[in-house]
Design an enzyme around this catalytic site. Structure first.
Site, PDB file in Angstrom:
ATOM      1  N   CYS A   1      -1.458  -4.186  15.355  1.00  0.00           N
ATOM      2  CA  CYS A   1      -1.571  -3.613  14.013  1.00  0.00           C
ATOM      3  C   CYS A   1      -2.193  -4.632  13.053  1.00  0.00           C
ATOM      4  O   CYS A   1      -3.393  -4.845  13.100  1.00  0.00           O
ATOM      5  CB  CYS A   1      -0.220  -3.093  13.548  1.00  0.00           C
ATOM      6  SG  CYS A   1      -0.408  -1.744  12.370  1.00  0.00           S
TER       7      CYS A   1
ATOM      8  N   HIS B   1       1.330   0.285  17.795  1.00  0.00           N
ATOM      9  CA  HIS B   1       2.342  -0.681  18.242  1.00  0.00           C
ATOM     10  C   HIS B   1       2.747  -0.396  19.685  1.00  0.00           C
ATOM     11  O   HIS B   1       3.740   0.301  19.918  1.00  0.00           O
ATOM     12  CB  HIS B   1       3.573  -0.608  17.342  1.00  0.00           C
ATOM     13  CG  HIS B   1       3.343  -1.102  15.959  1.00  0.00           C
ATOM     14  ND1 HIS B   1       3.491  -2.421  15.611  1.00  0.00           N
ATOM     15  CD2 HIS B   1       2.950  -0.461  14.837  1.00  0.00           C
ATOM     16  CE1 HIS B   1       3.202  -2.573  14.325  1.00  0.00           C
ATOM     17  NE2 HIS B   1       2.875  -1.398  13.829  1.00  0.00           N
TER      18      HIS B   1
ATOM     19  N   GLU C   1       4.238  -2.195  21.672  1.00  0.00           N
ATOM     20  CA  GLU C   1       5.526  -2.810  22.027  1.00  0.00           C
ATOM     21  C   GLU C   1       6.687  -1.823  22.024  1.00  0.00           C
ATOM     22  O   GLU C   1       7.685  -2.023  22.695  1.00  0.00           O
ATOM     23  CB  GLU C   1       5.828  -3.996  21.081  1.00  0.00           C
ATOM     24  CG  GLU C   1       6.095  -3.662  19.623  1.00  0.00           C
ATOM     25  CD  GLU C   1       4.837  -3.644  18.737  1.00  0.00           C
ATOM     26  OE1 GLU C   1       3.738  -3.434  19.290  1.00  0.00           O
ATOM     27  OE2 GLU C   1       4.954  -3.810  17.513  1.00  0.00           O
TER      28      GLU C   1
END
Ligand code: GLN
Length: 540
Positions: free
Chosen positions: A383, A509, A511
């Site tokens: 990001c 994102h 993750e």
């Protein structure tokens, strides 16, 4: 089957792993063959944590539907391997906002609006929404904070009432406490646990199980003492000694017989024998000594590791699967700006720049991107980390040191990162970003496409700014590859740099979707590049 509810309360003090314990117990129940949903009830008055500083709250975890939630939802998703929904995180702010809005509409027909029953009814309504939204048979509900806090009282009253509403065989209460260690006498103390259980009882909640957290082994005699003073079956006093490996917690609780106790308590039969083979194997792998790779995580909230918890976990997942151990150096981006800690970057095998907001420390992140590009150090930008990479590249490509994001410099000569068109008229800060799951098409032959091995993916977003399309052409001419694009071609979702072992940034994102047994492909590919640089050969 009737939906079963398990409520988690905390005693003595906070930050001892209530969310993690709830997540681990959720995994236990899933292993027994049940569909599990989880909800966190947060007593604060913010509508969601989206507007809170990471220093106050840690990471904001984003779900598929775009809700901005507590980081405990990350634990739930990672441990139970579920995808949760916005009803899974309720705050006092949401509850009060809804009740007050209805009062203004006149829905209460002149009644006096009170905490009991109006606020508690609204809480119960929201608890009951989880089973449908997540298709769950067993719903785990974690009450944030510690018993005795003024602000969590309405939540505790609501869960107390639920035992009456839906019956004892459909509700179980688990209280998580902490056993302090007195080093002068070398013993663990149970008194604070006794007091918090008494406090809970004074509210009318009789706990069915006590999970006693501690940094030291808990002797049998202590379990007996807790059972006696707290009026809980001895088998239901579960010691949970701090483990260096978070993912070991479900195994510890399994070995302590937690699933069996809960099955009995809720009048359920296990549908299948839990299969912990893969989980046990993964935990053993975590424990094994492995070659170490060094990664710098360059952020501005690095003092508080919880602010980047999903990034840290995703790195660990990828490292585990590559058979290496990741050593993270937490680098403050403002230090880089002051010329400090540059030597840390020189010593690492990879650099991660995670998400963030506001101008503080951005130049440090851009410096990290510059270092990675020039020295061919593997770089993963998430990001804001992607935006920093694009700004750095644009400064070199355009020969314009002023190139920037309009988030950080309104008057920049080259706004290579700019506000998305639909964000121009946004005045409210809460819940108004581009949030949640969006599709992204991968351009064949790119690092991203090879890593994913498919043509289209869906990833979770949380941002207002994007790559400015007016600069796409010139950036591409200079060697930036827009490897992931939104289906309408308007938004750059992934950018990477040619002739570099791995320099890739995502506007989303990744993750948030990484799992212990299923690391995220972009983290896996990054780790591969990191290992190559570190000279860790691939196992055959
Ligand atoms: N501040 C940037 C934006 O709003 C990046 C956001 C983030 O890193 N989550 O676009």
């Amino acid at each position: 089957m009737t939906t079963k509810y398990i409520f988690f309360t905390g005693g003595v003090l906070s930050s001892v792993g209530k969310g993690l314990t709830a997540a681990a117990i959720g995994r236990l129940l899933k292993e027994c063959g049940f569909r599990v949903g989880v909800q966190k009830l947060d007593p604060y008055l913010n509508v969601d944590p989206g507007t809170m500083s990471p220093y106050q709250h840690g990471e904001v975890f984003v779900l598929d539907d775009g809700s901005e939630t507590d980081l405990d939802l990350g634990h739930y998703e990672r441990f139970i391997d579920v995808r949760l929904s916005k009803v899974c995180n309720v705050t006092s702010g949401q509850v009060y906002a809804e009740v007050i809005e209805r009062e203004r509409r006149g829905d209460y027909l002149g009644g006096t609006i009170q905490v009991i029953p109006h606020i508690t009814n609204e809480i119960k309504k929201r608890i009951m929404m989880v089973s449908k939204a997540t298709d769950a048979e067993i719903v785990l509900v974690e009450i944030g904070g510690t018993v005795g806090d003024i602000e969590s009282l309405p939540f505790l009253e609501a869960i107390r009432q639920m035992r009456n509403d839906i019956g004892r065989e459909n509700t179980a209460y688990i209280h998580l406490t902490w056993l302090p260690y007195i080093s002068a006498t070398g013993e663990l103390k149970t008194k604070p646990t006794q007091h918090s259980v008494r406090e809970l009882r004074s509210i009318g909640i009789m706990t069915d199980m006590i999970v006693a957290r501690s940094d030291h082994p808990v002797e049998e005699s202590l379990r007996e003492k807790i059972a006696l003073f707290c009026d809980v079956d001895k088998k239901a006093v579960i010691p949970l000694v701090t483990s260096q490996v978070l993912y070991e917690v479900p195994l510890i609780l399994e070995d302590a017989g937690v699933a069996g106790i809960l099955m009995k308590r809720l009048n359920l039969e296990k549908r299948q024998e839990p299969n912990w083979c893969e989980w046990r194997w993964l935990v053993e792998e975590v424990r094994k000594p492995k070659p170490i790779v060094n990664i710098a995580l360059v952020g501005k909230y690095v003092e508080l590791h919880d602010a980047y918890i999903s990034v840290r976990e995703a790195l660990k997942h990828a490292a585990l699967h590559r058979g290496v151990e990741v050593n993270i150096s937490w680098v403050h981006s403002t230090d880089l700006e002051k010329g400090l800690n540059l030597d840390i970057l020189e010593g690492v095998d990879g650099i991660v720049v995670p998400g963030g907001f506001g101008s503080r420390g951005v130049e440090g992140k851009i410096m990290a991107a510059n270092y990675a590009r020039k020295n061919k150090v593997p770089y993963l930008g998430l990001c804001l980390g992607m935006q920093a990479m694009v700004i750095e590249f644009a400064r070199a490509a355009l020969g314009d040191e002023k190139a920037n994001s309009s988030e950080f410099d309104h008057a920049t000569s080259a706004p290579v990162i700019d506000l998305m068109p639909d964000q121009h008229n946004v005045t409210n800060m809460g819940g108004t970003m581009r949030l949640g799951l969006y599709p992204c098409q991968l351009q064949s032959g790119t690092i991203a496409a090879k890593a994913y091995g498919v043509n289209e993916v869906e990833e979770r977003h949380r941002h207002r700014f994007e790559v400015n399309n007016s600069y796409r052409g010139i950036l591409e001419e200079h060697g930036m590859v827009m490897s992931g694009i939104s289906p309408d071609k308007r938004l750059v979702e992934i950018a990477e740099i040619k002739d570099h072992p791995y320099m890739l940034g995502t506007q989303f994102h990744p993750e948030f979707l990484s799992r212990l047994n299923r690391p995220h492909p972009l983290f896996t590919a990054f780790m591969e590049a990191v290992c190559e640089r570190a000279g860790v050969s691939k196992e055959v």
